[in-house]
Design an enzyme around this catalytic site. Structure first.
Site, short mmCIF file in Angstrom:
data_model
loop_
_atom_site.label_atom_id
_atom_site.label_comp_id
_atom_site.label_asym_id
_atom_site.label_seq_id
_atom_site.Cartn_x
_atom_site.Cartn_y
_atom_site.Cartn_z
N GLY A 14 0.77 -1.24 0.00
CA GLY A 14 0.00 0.00 0.00
C GLY A 14 0.79 1.28 0.00
N LYS A 15 2.02 1.25 -0.51
CA LYS A 15 2.84 2.47 -0.55
C LYS A 15 2.17 3.57 -1.37
CE LYS A 15 6.67 1.00 -2.29
NZ LYS A 15 6.13 -0.34 -2.60
N THR A 16 1.55 3.19 -2.48
CA THR A 16 0.95 4.21 -3.35
C THR A 16 -0.27 4.84 -2.70
OG1 THR A 16 1.74 3.00 -5.29
CG2 THR A 16 0.06 4.68 -5.65
N LYS A 32 7.67 9.41 -8.46
CA LYS A 32 7.97 7.97 -8.46
C LYS A 32 9.20 7.79 -9.34
CE LYS A 32 6.81 3.42 -8.13
NZ LYS A 32 6.42 2.67 -6.93
N GLU A 98 8.04 8.12 -3.78
CA GLU A 98 7.67 6.72 -3.53
C GLU A 98 8.69 5.77 -4.13
OE1 GLU A 98 4.20 3.41 -4.50
OE2 GLU A 98 3.81 5.53 -4.95
N GLY A 99 9.17 4.87 -3.29
CA GLY A 99 10.13 3.88 -3.75
C GLY A 99 9.47 2.73 -4.49
N GLY A 101 9.01 -1.28 -4.09
CA GLY A 101 9.20 -2.38 -3.16
C GLY A 101 9.84 -1.93 -1.87
#
Length: 216
Positions: A14-16, A32, A98-99, A101
């Protein structure tokens, strides 16, 4: 303006969604750096779709077609991800990066996501999700960040709650809790806005705090 790198304890945690909520809460830019796979609807597209307050969505440095680790996707496409090619975007806004993984996801035969964070020199927000093994994965992620002296701004738990696991992680690590994002069956702008409103007060102390004062 404040900048934060969003990393996860695993893929698909759920990073996004969390990044979108943070963008909404902070009226931030979004970047990103590496997108692997799902180019028909990228993570940048998701942020544009659901964050009303997003300022600028910066272009990806690498767009890769295959939904595998960045180093392998690049290899398949006869590309090479050069850690030196990543630079922070110039902006007068807050910025959420945002990375891809987790920390140890390879970008090339010589670099990992954690090396990208070190190069960018910004604090990290860790996204955790409760599942069997998540305590281990979360504490290992925190340990790697601490090992490389990467400032940790805090942790956000995403999805169904497990109080025992969350309490253990917080007590053992001493990392600041920034928020808990509930599971939703239907994504919407209203959900993102509601969660952004709830998490915003927890973000305020971070905005004027020097990174050296954050958890290490």
């Amino acid at each position: 303006m404040s900048k934060f790198f969003i990393t996860g304890i695993d893929t698909n945690i759920g990073k996004t969604v969390v990044s979108t909520i943070l963008v909404e809460a902070l009226k931030a830019d979004y970047w990103k750096p590496i997108q692997s796979g799902n180019l028909e609807e990228t993570d940048s597209d998701f942020v544009k779709k659901y964050a009303e307050n997003v300022q600028t969505v910066h272009d990806e440095t690498y767009l890769l077609n295959h939904p595998v680790s960045p180093h392998l996707a690049a290899k398949i496409e006869n590309k090479y991800i050069n850690i030196k090619s990543f630079t922070i975007k110039n902006s007068s806004n807050n910025l959420i990066i945002e990375g891809a993984g987790g920390l140890m996801v390879p970008l090339s035969d010589k670099s990992l996501i954690k090396d990208l964070i070190i190069k960018l020199q910004i604090p990290v927000i860790v996204v955790s999700k409760n599942y069997l093994g998540s305590i281990n994965h979360t504490l290992l992620t925190i340990q790697v960040l601490q090992q490389f002296n990467i400032p940790i701004a805090g942790i956000i738990f995403n999805g169904d709650s497990n109080k025992d696991s969350e309490d253990y992680i917080l007590q053992y690590s001493g990392i600041r809790l920034l928020g808990k994002i509930p599971q939703t069956d239907k994504m919407s702008k209203e959900f993102i806005a509601e969660q952004a409103k709830m998490i915003y007060p927890n973000l305020l102390p971070l905005l004027n705090e020097p990174s050296e004062n954050l958890s290490l």
